[in-house]
Design a protein around this motif. Structure first.
Motif: not given
Length: 413
Positions: A138-144, A279-283
């Motif tokens: 998920i980190i590698a994808s760039g969404v965070l 909260a965005e990361q948790e979701e």
């Protein structure tokens, strides 16, 4: 067209060296098994005693310096009672469905309690391995990171459960491994890349630690994303046991720091967790993390044990156990000098060098009644074999002195 073709060319395939690893280390594993040092079956007794069963059915009692329950909570009566009470209450051990469908109500209560305890948004997993496997892609994808795929930098000594994910991460973005705690190399990458994520341990399983303050400085200056696996640091540091890494971050984690931790080492229960800052990361993690969307949660007994442990973490007993641990570490350092002497961390490695010599030393120590880990490649670099020792809060002064004498005698042979 030529530029476009070059841009679309995939990077060369990097092959894993598993077969070579197996071939190189197999003789040493065989020797360790032959000497009765690995894959043992045992029953925990009071304190750090364990009753080991031999393949022929015979048993012997030894003092265990292998387990990573640094505060001695893994057989604490309150935690065992918590596990049993939760199982009796729910009359079910496990729900066989993904967490995006059903969760035990008690799990929600536990995650809320841990969130309050550690000052972060907590998601639980069956193991730290499952947490790491969920987080890194998920980190590698760039969404965070605002849609920018970060350049993923792994510390060379990052735990195997982190390093194992490199091929999956490499399918998303660029990956590089740098020398252990090489902040100069990391800063150079931060200067050259628009977005960088650094993956490391908080407390390393073979001793040593990440330079948290310096990493936070790089984060302030370059926006560095930090993913720190603090499995071996949780509970043993901080007023409420938040851990080595979390206790050095006085404010919230924010949107550029994620910590992984274990509920099965210093915490004394079972499972793993992620500490998130927003909260965005948790979701995102609750919907898309692989071990959340496609696997089940920790079981009811583990939930009850962890709930009991978090309650204990809010009492004065935690500080007393932390102080006993520190005292026992200092005593071991006084008796057995190692590269880690003077560190407050609870892991000591006695470097011997030769793999068979290390196995022989571990067997010699076991013959005196103390069980330590013989460590060799691939756990450590080839030629750096030795003994790994985990002093805990529950070891007595006499047990530590006996171990020190056994190690000294083994090294003189």
């Amino acid at each position: 067209m030529q530029n476009e073709a070059r841009h679309n060319t995939s990077p060369p395939t990097r092959h894993r060296n598993t077969a070579s690893l197996v071939h190189t280390s197999a003789p040493h594993f065989a020797a360790a098994h032959l000497n009765g040092l690995m894959a043992l079956y045992a029953r925990p007794l009071e304190g750090r005693k364990a009753e080991i069963r031999s393949p022929k059915g015979k048993t012997r009692i030894v003092t265990d310096f292998v387990r990573c329950s640094y505060l001695g909570l893994d057989n604490h009566p309150a935690i065992a009672v918590g596990a049993m009470a939760s199982l009796l209450d729910y009359r079910s051990l496990h729900w066989s469905c993904a967490r995006t469908r059903l969760n035990f109500a008690a799990l929600g209560d536990l995650e809320d309690a841990l969130s309050d305890l550690f000052g972060a948004r907590i998601i639980t997993y069956t193991t730290v391995l499952a947490a790491n496997m969920s987080a890194l892609p998920i980190i590698a994808s760039g969404v965070l990171t605002e849609g920018v795929k970060p350049f993923m930098v792994f510390d060379r000594l990052a735990h195997a459960t982190l390093a194992y994910n490199k091929p999956v991460v490499a399918a998303e973005t660029d990956v590089r491994t740098i020398a252990h705690n090489d902040l100069a190399a990391l800063e150079e990458i931060c200067q050259a890349q628009p977005c960088v994520a650094y993956i490391c341990d908080g407390v390393y399983s073979m001793g040593g630690n990440a330079p948290i303050a310096e990493l936070l400085d790089l984060q302030r200056r370059y926006g560095l994303f930090l993913y720190i696996d603090d499995a071996h640091g949780v509970s043993i540091f901080g007023e409420k046991g938040a851990g080595f890494a979390r206790s050095q971050i006085p404010d919230g984690l924010g949107d550029r720091t994620i910590l992984a931790a274990s509920l099965g080492k210093g915490f004394g229960a079972s499972g793993g967790i992620l500490m998130l800052g927003t909260a965005e990361q948790e979701e995102i993690f609750r919907r898309f993390a692989i071990a959340h969307a496609f696997s089940a949660s920790i079981n009811v007994a583990a939930i009850g044990a962890a709930m009991a442990s978090q309650t204990l973490h809010r009492t004065g007993e935690l500080k007393l156990r932390q102080e006993r641990l520190a005292s026992n570490i200092a005593l071991f350092d006084e008796l057995v000098p190692t590269a880690q002497s003077g560190s407050p961390l609870p892991i000591r490695t006695v470097v011997i060098g030769d793999e068979l010599a290390a196995i022989g030393a571990a067997r010699s120590v076991l013959d005196t009644g103390s069980y330590v880990s013989a460590i060799f490649f691939p756990t450590v670099a080839s030629g750096r074999a030795g003994l790994r020792v985990c002093p805990t809060a529950d070891h007595s002064v006499d047990e530590i002195k006996a171990l020190a004498a056994a190690i000294s005698n083994a090294l003189e042979r």
